[in-house]
Design an enzyme around this catalytic site. Structure first.
Site, PDB file in Angstrom:
ATOM      1  CG  HIS A  72      49.782 -16.573   5.568  1.00  0.00           C
ATOM      2  ND1 HIS A  72      50.304 -17.226   4.469  1.00  0.00           N
ATOM      3  CD2 HIS A  72      50.483 -17.051   6.629  1.00  0.00           C
ATOM      4  CE1 HIS A  72      51.276 -18.037   4.849  1.00  0.00           C
ATOM      5  NE2 HIS A  72      51.395 -17.952   6.158  1.00  0.00           N
ATOM      6  CG  HIS A  76      50.447 -20.452  10.420  1.00  0.00           C
ATOM      7  ND1 HIS A  76      51.248 -21.494  10.033  1.00  0.00           N
ATOM      8  CD2 HIS A  76      50.811 -19.395   9.652  1.00  0.00           C
ATOM      9  CE1 HIS A  76      52.080 -21.077   9.080  1.00  0.00           C
ATOM     10  NE2 HIS A  76      51.836 -19.803   8.833  1.00  0.00           N
ATOM     11  CB  CYS A  97      57.400 -19.589  10.644  1.00  0.00           C
ATOM     12  SG  CYS A  97      58.829 -18.504  10.502  1.00  0.00           S
TER      13      CYS A  97
END
Ligand code: HMG
Ligand code: MG
Length: 307
Positions: A212, A214, A245
């Protein structure tokens, strides 16, 4: 065969997080109708998993406050999973009440990030997840364990891969069927990402590891490729590269789904995802948000359309 997917080794499971990670940090309130439309379009585009909400505190993340309503309204397609985040039993109970079949618990490899994001230490977070995993097992719900800040922390900087591997092993032992490695701030580079996979594969089977990433420093696609080379076959991405986030200052969105699918198509990998449909969905949501897509592929498609 890749046991995680039950498909051949050329299959990559692309997990879409645009409706959760993509929108959780959005300053303007996105109406439930738009979220439902977005999720349904993403599922129609062939994505096998579309993360659809987060049963977290509405005071902490107001944008996800309508997750119950989203789950009540979406038309669920056969073969598509709609996971949601559940940081504790309160979140799990809320999720189960609206028929969620896969939940995500989220820990962090850095104490400071754990405190900022979930108001507890790493150990305390694991204690919160234990009853969630047990309750999930009882009702046949799968639990994925995210670990944030695996390649760097916005507050603590470098993170020891040994800590990440240990935490992943504990989540797996607790009952998480997969652990997803979050480069929350997008600071990783390919060799570090690949080395991390080697370390985590010492505590968790390779086919139970997801990624995952970014894209803050523009490395997410390269990092993903490096992990695919190591045998990882589950990768998260977000339509048009939306995301971030609220407790990771400076972090950009996730790897864009359009960019990931374009690369995987070019490599001859199988995803079952229709790139044109994802790009159209990206145009829909970025149009609504009033901004250009971060995805380079989406920009190229738009340029071609304009010409
Ligand atoms: P807390 O304040 O420590 O919790 O928050 P608490 O148990 O002391 O409860 C305080 C209040 O929150 C109470 O309400 C609870 O009922 C309520 P009050 O009595 O004050 O009215 N509460 C809840 N309400 C709804 N749903 C719940 C819930 N739990 C408590 N589940 C908590 C602890 C974890 C809840 C809070 O810190 C929180 O919600 N944090 C979420 C932060 C977040 O969502 N971050 C973004 C997602 S993670 C991410 O993006 C990273 C990822 O993408 C991977 C990567 O990129 O690395 C996954
Ligand atoms: Mg994230």
């Amino acid at each position: 065969m890749d046991a995680a997917n039950g498909r051949g080794d050329r299959y990559v499971r692309v997990q879409e997080v645009g409706a959760r990670d993509g929108l959780q940090n959005e300053p303007q309130t996105v109406p439930t109708d738009i979220k439902v439309d977005l999720i349904e379009r993403l599922a129609r585009a062939g994505l096998p998993a579309v993360e659809a909400g987060a049963f977290v505190s509405p005071k902490w993340v107001p944008q996800m406050a309508d997750s119950e309503e989203v789950f009540r309204r979406i038309e669920r397609r056969d073969g598509v999973t709609y996971p949601a985040l559940t940081p504790n039993m309160r979140g799990f109970d809320r999720a189960i009440a609206v028929g969620v079949t896969e939940v995500g618990v989220f820990a962090a490899a850095s104490e400071t990030f754990s405190k900022r994001n979930t108001n507890c230490t790493i150990e305390e977070s694991l204690e919160r997840f234990r009853p969630v995993c047990a309750a999930a097992q009882e009702v046949g719900v799968r639990v994925q364990g995210y670990v944030s800040t695996v390649l760097g922390c916005p507050y603590e900087g470098e993170i020891d891969p040994g800590i990440v591997a240990d935490l992943c092993g504990r989540l797996y032992a607790m009952g998480c069927y997969r652990v997803s490695l979050g480069d929350t701030v997008g600071v990783g580079t390919p060799s570090k990402a690949a080395d991390l996979i080697d370390r985590v594969a010492e505590t968790v089977p390779l086919d139970a590891i997801g990624i995952h990433f970014h894209d803050t420093y523009g490395q997410a696609l390269a990092n993903t490729l490096a992990c695919l080379d190591r045998g990882v076959r589950v990768a998260d991405s977000s339509v048009s590269g939306l995301g971030g986030c609220p407790y990771a200052p400076g972090a950009a969105g996730n790897l864009a789904t359009e960019d990931l699918i374009y690369m995987l198509d070019g490599l001859g990998m199988e995803t079952g995802v229709d790139l044109d449909a994802v790009a159209e969905t990206g145009a829909f949501i970025t149009g609504w948000l009033g901004r250009a897509p971060a995805s380079r592929v989406a920009q190229a498609f738009a340029g071609k359309r304009a010409a």
